[in-house]
Design a protein around this motif. Structure first.
Motif, short mmCIF file in Angstrom:
data_model
loop_
_atom_site.label_atom_id
_atom_site.label_comp_id
_atom_site.label_asym_id
_atom_site.label_seq_id
_atom_site.Cartn_x
_atom_site.Cartn_y
_atom_site.Cartn_z
N SER A 41 -10.47 35.45 -15.54
CA SER A 41 -10.12 35.53 -14.03
C SER A 41 -9.15 36.77 -13.83
CB SER A 41 -9.63 34.21 -13.63
OG SER A 41 -10.44 33.24 -13.90
N ALA A 42 -8.11 36.73 -14.75
CA ALA A 42 -7.23 38.04 -14.72
C ALA A 42 -7.92 39.47 -14.93
CB ALA A 42 -6.10 38.00 -15.86
N LEU A 43 -8.95 39.31 -15.82
CA LEU A 43 -9.55 40.60 -16.04
C LEU A 43 -10.20 41.10 -14.86
CD1 LEU A 43 -10.44 42.97 -18.15
CD2 LEU A 43 -12.07 41.47 -18.52
N VAL A 44 -11.10 40.35 -14.17
CA VAL A 44 -12.02 40.54 -13.17
C VAL A 44 -11.01 41.05 -11.90
CG1 VAL A 44 -13.75 39.83 -11.43
CG2 VAL A 44 -14.02 39.31 -14.03
N PHE A 45 -9.86 40.01 -11.69
CA PHE A 45 -9.20 40.25 -10.54
C PHE A 45 -8.41 41.66 -10.75
CE2 PHE A 45 -5.35 39.36 -7.69
CZ PHE A 45 -5.93 39.01 -6.73
N GLN A 46 -7.98 41.95 -11.73
CA GLN A 46 -7.26 43.36 -11.81
C GLN A 46 -8.08 44.55 -12.18
OE1 GLN A 46 -3.84 43.31 -11.40
NE2 GLN A 46 -3.99 41.18 -11.48
N SER A 47 -9.50 44.18 -12.23
CA SER A 47 -10.09 45.43 -12.44
C SER A 47 -11.25 45.71 -11.11
CB SER A 47 -11.28 45.07 -13.66
OG SER A 47 -10.43 44.90 -14.91
N LEU A 48 -11.37 44.93 -10.29
CA LEU A 48 -12.23 45.07 -9.20
C LEU A 48 -11.28 45.26 -7.89
CD1 LEU A 48 -15.04 42.65 -9.84
CD2 LEU A 48 -14.88 45.12 -10.44
N PRO A 49 -11.42 46.14 -6.98
CA PRO A 49 -10.83 46.33 -5.89
C PRO A 49 -11.15 45.53 -4.72
CG PRO A 49 -12.60 48.21 -6.02
CD PRO A 49 -12.73 47.24 -7.13
#
Length: 162
Positions: A41-49
């Motif tokens: 969750s953290a990876l995706v949330f921080q990687s996508l605008p």
């Protein structure tokens, strides 16, 4: 970072592939589902605008129950007959919703959400839950995002043991 504009579709595909490789490396040696869901969750949330929520709802045999996520507090329980998450779980098909206000039975956990994508998580023919991503932008998610999110979710499913 991704751009939500259609002109970057080829780059978006490549970037989802890179993000999937990062997720695979992040989850590779950890057998705990909750730990992996939290980091995913953290990876995706921080990687996508342009996201305002990204996380999991796990199926408890009766309904979807919120799991690890990034964003504002969420609805805790979602029946399979309600909302975008319920539709994805019930139909076992990814739901791409350009305007959540036009989706029958939409559950508004965050009034700022305008579009949503939900991927069902199925492991060994059993519903595990759903991966839910919201955006404050209408029409934020397209076919490239559907394929990319499904690729990412396949990485998460690979990390499940047993």
């Amino acid at each position: 970072m991704f751009s939500a504009t259609p002109s970057t579709a080829a780059n978006k595909t490549d970037r989802y592939a890179e993000l999937a490789a990062q997720a695979r490396a992040l989850l590779a040696d950890e057998p705990d589902r909750i730990a992996n869901a939290a980091n995913f969750s953290a990876l995706v949330f921080q990687s996508l605008p342009d996201l305002n929520w990204a996380g999991f709802y796990f199926y408890d045999g009766k309904e979807l129950v919120v799991g690890p996520f990034q964003g504002k507090p969420a609805c805790v329980r979602i029946p399979l007959d309600r909302g975008v998450c319920g539709a994805a779980a019930r139909q076992r098909q990814t739901q791409v919703v350009p305007d959540v206000h036009a989706f029958p039975g939409h559950i508004a956990c965050d009034a700022a959400s305008r579009s949503e994508i939900v991927v069902p998580l199925v492991h060994r023919d059993r519903l595990v839950g759903v991966w839910d991503v919201d955006s404050p932008l209408p029409g934020r998610f397209d076919e490239e995002d559907r394929r990319g999110m499904e690729m990412l979710c396949a990485v998460f499913i690979e990390s499940l043991r047993g």
